[in-house]
Scaffold this motif. Structure first.
Motif, mmCIF file in Angstrom:
data_model
loop_
_atom_site.group_PDB
_atom_site.id
_atom_site.type_symbol
_atom_site.label_atom_id
_atom_site.label_comp_id
_atom_site.label_asym_id
_atom_site.label_seq_id
_atom_site.Cartn_x
_atom_site.Cartn_y
_atom_site.Cartn_z
ATOM 1 N N ARG A 40 47.434 43.929 44.463
ATOM 2 C CA ARG A 40 46.312 42.996 44.646
ATOM 3 C C ARG A 40 45.662 42.654 43.299
ATOM 4 N NH1 ARG A 40 41.155 41.539 45.674
ATOM 5 N NH2 ARG A 40 40.653 40.771 47.756
ATOM 6 N N PHE A 41 45.486 43.661 42.450
ATOM 7 C CA PHE A 41 44.869 43.416 41.145
ATOM 8 C C PHE A 41 45.765 42.520 40.273
ATOM 9 C CE2 PHE A 41 42.551 47.606 41.947
ATOM 10 C CZ PHE A 41 41.399 46.962 42.348
ATOM 11 N N CYS A 43 47.573 40.130 41.466
ATOM 12 C CA CYS A 43 47.328 38.777 42.006
ATOM 13 C C CYS A 43 46.015 38.208 41.470
ATOM 14 C CB CYS A 43 47.280 38.803 43.535
ATOM 15 S SG CYS A 43 48.865 39.131 44.319
ATOM 16 N N THR A 44 44.940 39.006 41.487
ATOM 17 C CA THR A 44 43.643 38.474 41.029
ATOM 18 C C THR A 44 43.694 38.151 39.529
ATOM 19 O OG1 THR A 44 42.787 40.742 40.830
ATOM 20 C CG2 THR A 44 42.201 39.531 42.816
ATOM 21 N N GLN A 46 46.355 37.043 37.990
ATOM 22 C CA GLN A 46 47.065 35.758 37.904
ATOM 23 C C GLN A 46 46.151 34.597 38.287
ATOM 24 O OE1 GLN A 46 50.915 37.086 40.036
ATOM 25 N NE2 GLN A 46 51.498 35.241 38.952
ATOM 26 N N VAL A 47 45.346 34.802 39.328
ATOM 27 C CA VAL A 47 44.405 33.755 39.763
ATOM 28 C C VAL A 47 43.412 33.465 38.637
ATOM 29 C CG1 VAL A 47 42.504 33.208 41.339
ATOM 30 C CG2 VAL A 47 44.588 34.231 42.240
ATOM 31 N N LEU A 50 45.129 31.453 35.952
ATOM 32 C CA LEU A 50 45.373 30.088 36.444
ATOM 33 C C LEU A 50 44.104 29.252 36.396
ATOM 34 C CD1 LEU A 50 47.980 28.823 37.744
ATOM 35 C CD2 LEU A 50 46.905 29.220 39.954
ATOM 36 N N LYS A 51 43.001 29.838 36.876
ATOM 37 C CA LYS A 51 41.737 29.104 36.912
ATOM 38 C C LYS A 51 41.238 28.786 35.505
ATOM 39 C CE LYS A 51 39.733 30.324 41.356
ATOM 40 N NZ LYS A 51 38.547 30.899 41.997
ATOM 41 N N ALA A 52 41.405 29.757 34.597
ATOM 42 C CA ALA A 52 40.941 29.536 33.227
ATOM 43 C C ALA A 52 41.764 28.429 32.559
ATOM 44 C CB ALA A 52 41.040 30.827 32.428
ATOM 45 N N GLU A 53 43.086 28.469 32.799
ATOM 46 C CA GLU A 53 43.977 27.477 32.183
ATOM 47 C C GLU A 53 43.697 26.061 32.666
ATOM 48 O OE1 GLU A 53 47.818 30.461 31.541
ATOM 49 O OE2 GLU A 53 47.925 28.803 32.979
ATOM 50 N N HIS A 54 43.228 25.953 33.897
ATOM 51 C CA HIS A 54 43.034 24.619 34.494
ATOM 52 C C HIS A 54 41.569 24.305 34.754
ATOM 53 C CE1 HIS A 54 47.348 23.990 34.887
ATOM 54 N NE2 HIS A 54 47.405 25.296 35.144
ATOM 55 N N LEU A 56 39.299 25.525 36.487
ATOM 56 C CA LEU A 56 38.787 25.603 37.859
ATOM 57 C C LEU A 56 37.584 26.546 37.860
ATOM 58 C CD1 LEU A 56 42.233 25.929 39.621
ATOM 59 C CD2 LEU A 56 40.618 24.064 40.016
ATOM 60 N N PRO A 57 36.600 26.301 38.726
ATOM 61 C CA PRO A 57 35.415 27.188 38.736
ATOM 62 C C PRO A 57 35.801 28.611 39.111
ATOM 63 C CG PRO A 57 35.342 25.595 40.558
ATOM 64 C CD PRO A 57 36.513 25.220 39.709
ATOM 65 N N GLY A 124 36.850 38.308 43.377
ATOM 66 C CA GLY A 124 37.244 38.617 44.756
ATOM 67 C C GLY A 124 38.550 38.011 45.135
ATOM 68 N N GLU A 125 38.662 36.717 44.942
ATOM 69 C CA GLU A 125 39.809 35.895 45.374
ATOM 70 C C GLU A 125 40.162 36.169 46.797
ATOM 71 O OE1 GLU A 125 41.009 33.131 44.839
ATOM 72 O OE2 GLU A 125 39.503 33.100 43.304
ATOM 73 N N ASP B 5 42.418 18.259 33.121
ATOM 74 C CA ASP B 5 41.723 18.954 34.211
ATOM 75 C C ASP B 5 40.219 18.901 33.981
ATOM 76 O OD1 ASP B 5 44.134 19.602 35.297
ATOM 77 O OD2 ASP B 5 44.200 21.597 34.388
ATOM 78 N N LEU B 22 49.020 32.629 45.729
ATOM 79 C CA LEU B 22 48.425 33.904 45.308
ATOM 80 C C LEU B 22 47.385 34.383 46.318
ATOM 81 C CD1 LEU B 22 48.076 33.097 41.505
ATOM 82 C CD2 LEU B 22 49.457 34.961 42.456
ATOM 83 N N ILE B 29 47.813 41.415 51.625
ATOM 84 C CA ILE B 29 47.562 42.774 51.134
ATOM 85 C C ILE B 29 46.296 43.338 51.786
ATOM 86 C CG2 ILE B 29 46.896 44.127 49.088
ATOM 87 C CD1 ILE B 29 48.779 42.179 47.478
#
Lengths: 125, 125
Positions: A40-41, A43-44, A46-47, A50-54, A56-57, A124-125, B5, B22, B29
């Motif tokens: 799970r960690f 995954c978070t 990676q999220v 991803l958000k930082a690269e694009h 996203l809030p 949280g994601e 973006d 994700l 999980i």
């Protein structure tokens, strides 16, 4: 209940065997949960990246509300206290924030603002 | 990073798809962990009952020390903070104690001392 048992734990081999069987199950479950939380960690993280690269809030209150409602329902079906599901999610979020703080400390000075954002978003994601 | 973006989250379908993938994994999980914890609580309840029936001591410090050491090692292998494993076990123990307190309240007045002991022993196991 057998009155021949003592408070020192002289419960006979059958009881000790049953206790060992239950403890083995508890140990198996704990190992599985620890490994799933490790996944799970991943995954978070990676999220967050991803958000930082694009741009996203980092926070998504709608997503978090859906997660809480879903986990409460799952807990209820599994005959667990729904409040526990919410506490569990909050426990995990607190750990992810702790991870992020530590990574931010480790990278302070050498990291770019983008990299810092990647490690501090989406707890949280 | 794509500069097109925006901070409002206009990240394109590919990024949104990856984010959804994700989040689906995170949701899977979380569901698995909630169900495994439900199974774990079933085990600790059985242990509590067994100990009460056979007058075994509710707490077992040696067992708990072994559990902590084992979970710390498992976490380390899974690239998790070993302190997290200990926090996780303490979180679960706190929940089991909470369960036991509630059950004890619910059964107060109608329960036998033996039944009460069965619901208040073996929080960690």
């Amino acid at each position: 209940m057998t009155t021949s048992d003592t408070v020192t734990g002289d419960a006979g081999p059958a009881v000790r065997e049953e206790l060992a069987r239950l403890r083995d199950s508890i140990d198996n479950i704990d190992a599985a949960v620890v490994h799933m939380l490790a996944e799970r960690f991943k995954c978070t993280q990676q999220v967050g990246r991803l958000k930082a690269e694009h741009q996203l809030p980092p926070a998504d209150p709608d997503r978090e509300a859906r997660q809480i409602a879903r986990l409460r329902a799952l807990a209820e079906n599994a005959k667990l206290d729904p409040a526990f599901a919410e506490k569990f999610l909050n426990f995990i979020i607190a750990e992810v924030i702790h991870h992020h703080e530590r990574i931010a400390e480790d990278t302070a000075g050498g990291a770019t603002p983008s990299a810092n954002r990647a490690t501090t978003s989406s707890p949280g994601e």
